[in-house]
Design a protein around this motif. Structure first.
Motif, short mmCIF file in Angstrom:
data_model
loop_
_atom_site.label_atom_id
_atom_site.label_comp_id
_atom_site.label_asym_id
_atom_site.label_seq_id
_atom_site.Cartn_x
_atom_site.Cartn_y
_atom_site.Cartn_z
N GLU A 48 37.63 -26.11 47.83
CA GLU A 48 38.83 -25.27 47.86
C GLU A 48 38.52 -23.85 48.31
OE1 GLU A 48 41.66 -26.44 48.00
OE2 GLU A 48 41.23 -28.43 47.22
N LEU A 49 37.33 -23.33 47.99
CA LEU A 49 36.94 -22.02 48.52
C LEU A 49 36.87 -22.06 50.04
CD1 LEU A 49 34.14 -20.90 46.01
CD2 LEU A 49 36.47 -19.96 46.21
N VAL A 50 36.31 -23.12 50.58
CA VAL A 50 36.24 -23.29 52.04
C VAL A 50 37.66 -23.37 52.61
CG1 VAL A 50 35.57 -24.87 53.90
CG2 VAL A 50 33.92 -24.28 52.10
N ASN A 51 38.51 -24.19 52.00
CA ASN A 51 39.89 -24.31 52.47
C ASN A 51 40.60 -22.95 52.46
OD1 ASN A 51 39.86 -27.10 52.94
ND2 ASN A 51 40.47 -27.57 50.84
N LEU A 52 40.39 -22.20 51.41
CA LEU A 52 41.05 -20.90 51.29
C LEU A 52 40.50 -19.89 52.28
CD1 LEU A 52 41.42 -20.73 47.45
CD2 LEU A 52 43.28 -20.59 49.12
N ARG A 53 39.18 -19.84 52.43
CA ARG A 53 38.61 -18.85 53.35
C ARG A 53 39.05 -19.12 54.78
NH1 ARG A 53 38.61 -14.51 54.86
NH2 ARG A 53 36.89 -13.67 56.07
N VAL A 54 39.04 -20.36 55.20
CA VAL A 54 39.50 -20.71 56.55
C VAL A 54 40.98 -20.36 56.71
CG1 VAL A 54 39.93 -22.63 58.13
CG2 VAL A 54 37.73 -22.46 56.93
N CYS A 63 49.09 -22.99 53.62
CA CYS A 63 47.82 -23.55 53.13
C CYS A 63 47.19 -22.65 52.08
CB CYS A 63 46.87 -23.82 54.29
SG CYS A 63 47.44 -25.16 55.37
N LEU A 64 47.35 -21.34 52.21
CA LEU A 64 46.85 -20.43 51.17
C LEU A 64 47.54 -20.72 49.84
CD1 LEU A 64 46.56 -17.13 53.21
CD2 LEU A 64 44.68 -18.31 52.02
N SER A 65 48.84 -20.90 49.88
CA SER A 65 49.58 -21.21 48.65
C SER A 65 49.12 -22.55 48.06
CB SER A 65 51.08 -21.25 48.97
OG SER A 65 51.81 -21.61 47.82
N THR A 66 49.05 -23.55 48.90
CA THR A 66 48.66 -24.89 48.46
C THR A 66 47.25 -24.91 47.86
OG1 THR A 66 50.09 -25.94 50.09
CG2 THR A 66 48.26 -27.27 49.24
N GLN A 79 39.52 -14.14 39.48
CA GLN A 79 38.82 -12.99 40.07
C GLN A 79 38.14 -13.38 41.38
OE1 GLN A 79 35.44 -11.45 37.94
NE2 GLN A 79 35.51 -9.50 39.01
N ARG A 80 37.47 -14.51 41.38
CA ARG A 80 36.78 -14.95 42.60
C ARG A 80 37.78 -15.23 43.72
NH1 ARG A 80 31.81 -18.13 42.50
NH2 ARG A 80 33.07 -19.97 42.97
N LEU A 81 38.91 -15.81 43.38
CA LEU A 81 39.95 -16.04 44.40
C LEU A 81 40.47 -14.73 44.94
CD1 LEU A 81 41.96 -18.99 42.82
CD2 LEU A 81 40.21 -19.08 44.61
N GLY A 82 40.60 -13.74 44.08
CA GLY A 82 41.10 -12.43 44.50
C GLY A 82 40.18 -11.70 45.45
N VAL A 83 38.88 -11.94 45.36
CA VAL A 83 37.93 -11.23 46.22
C VAL A 83 37.35 -12.12 47.32
CG1 VAL A 83 37.32 -9.57 44.41
CG2 VAL A 83 35.92 -11.63 44.72
N ARG A 147 46.89 -25.16 61.64
CA ARG A 147 47.66 -25.13 62.88
C ARG A 147 48.98 -25.90 62.74
NH1 ARG A 147 43.12 -23.14 63.07
NH2 ARG A 147 42.27 -22.06 64.85
N VAL A 148 48.96 -27.01 62.04
CA VAL A 148 50.19 -27.76 61.80
C VAL A 148 51.19 -26.87 61.05
CG1 VAL A 148 51.22 -29.70 60.53
CG2 VAL A 148 49.12 -30.04 61.86
N SER A 149 50.74 -26.24 59.98
CA SER A 149 51.64 -25.42 59.16
C SER A 149 52.07 -24.14 59.85
CB SER A 149 50.97 -25.10 57.82
OG SER A 149 50.88 -26.28 57.05
N ILE A 150 51.16 -23.48 60.54
CA ILE A 150 51.51 -22.24 61.23
C ILE A 150 52.50 -22.51 62.36
CG2 ILE A 150 50.62 -20.42 62.76
CD1 ILE A 150 48.00 -20.56 61.02
N LEU A 151 52.22 -23.50 63.18
CA LEU A 151 53.10 -23.78 64.32
C LEU A 151 54.43 -24.39 63.89
CD1 LEU A 151 50.38 -24.93 66.83
CD2 LEU A 151 51.66 -22.78 66.82
N SER A 152 54.45 -25.07 62.74
CA SER A 152 55.71 -25.60 62.20
C SER A 152 56.46 -24.54 61.40
CB SER A 152 55.43 -26.81 61.30
OG SER A 152 54.84 -27.86 62.02
N LYS A 153 55.75 -23.48 61.03
CA LYS A 153 56.30 -22.40 60.19
C LYS A 153 56.77 -22.96 58.85
CE LYS A 153 57.42 -17.93 60.63
NZ LYS A 153 56.43 -16.94 60.90
N HIS A 154 55.88 -23.75 58.22
CA HIS A 154 56.21 -24.31 56.91
C HIS A 154 56.48 -23.17 55.92
CE1 HIS A 154 53.91 -28.28 57.85
NE2 HIS A 154 55.18 -28.36 58.20
N PRO A 155 57.55 -23.27 55.18
CA PRO A 155 57.89 -22.19 54.23
C PRO A 155 57.03 -22.25 52.97
CG PRO A 155 59.50 -23.95 54.06
CD PRO A 155 58.56 -24.33 55.19
N VAL A 156 56.81 -21.09 52.39
CA VAL A 156 56.13 -21.00 51.10
C VAL A 156 57.20 -20.68 50.07
CG1 VAL A 156 54.43 -19.76 49.72
CG2 VAL A 156 54.00 -20.19 52.16
#
Length: 169
Positions: A48-54, A63-66, A79-83, A147-156
């Protein structure tokens, strides 16, 4: 969902809904990558850290929300997620996590050959071949989902905080 482009409104196509067979296949591939990561011994929090950093690098709000929610559910620390965006400037991440994050970053932006060599050298020092392969596959997979979410403009949309986590005020 729409974007405003000048005076004209441009409707986005949710490509996952428009081409469900392709998206279903893509999700099946992602499940295989999750299994490869688990088989390699990567903890769910590290994945999940990898998913979040990317997703931070790509600016994918959906994807950040998910994956923030998934990281908290896996037991990651707030705290680790915040930094995470400034992981190099803290001592909160282990050498193994730091190597995985550097490898994920270079997978996301591979054009910098020097950074790629440095990231790979760091990874070789603390990760097994299976772990290196799994981190790269996780990064490739989340890049594609971004790319799927950005180009589709999936709502958060707002969600309740997961149990054990706290919602930012």
């Amino acid at each position: 969902m729409s974007d405003v482009e000048g005076e004209r409104v441009v409707r986005r196509v949710f490509i996952d809904k428009q081409s469900p067979r392709a998206y279903r296949s893509f999700r099946e591939s992602a499940a295989v990558v999750r299994a490869v990561a688990a088989d390699a011994g990567l903890e769910r929090t590290l994945v999940e850290l990898v998913n979040l950093r990317v997703s931070q690098i790509n600016g994918c709000a959906y994807c950040l929300s998910t994956h923030t929610r998934a990281a908290l559910q896996a037991g990651e620390d707030v705290q680790r997620l915040g930094v995470l965006a400034a992981w190099r400037d803290t001592e909160l991440f282990s050498p193994r996590e730091r190597a995985a994050l550097a490898l994920a970053e270079t997978t996301t932006s591979p054009a910098d050959a020097t950074a790629q060599e440095e990231a790979y050298a760091s990874a070789r020092a603390v990760l097994t071949d299976d772990e290196i392969s799994a981190v790269i596959w996780v990064a490739i997979t989340i890049n594609a989902f971004n790319r799927v979410s950005i180009l589709s403009k999936h709502p958060v949309r707002p969600r309740p905080a997961p149990s054990g986590g706290t919602r930012a005020e």
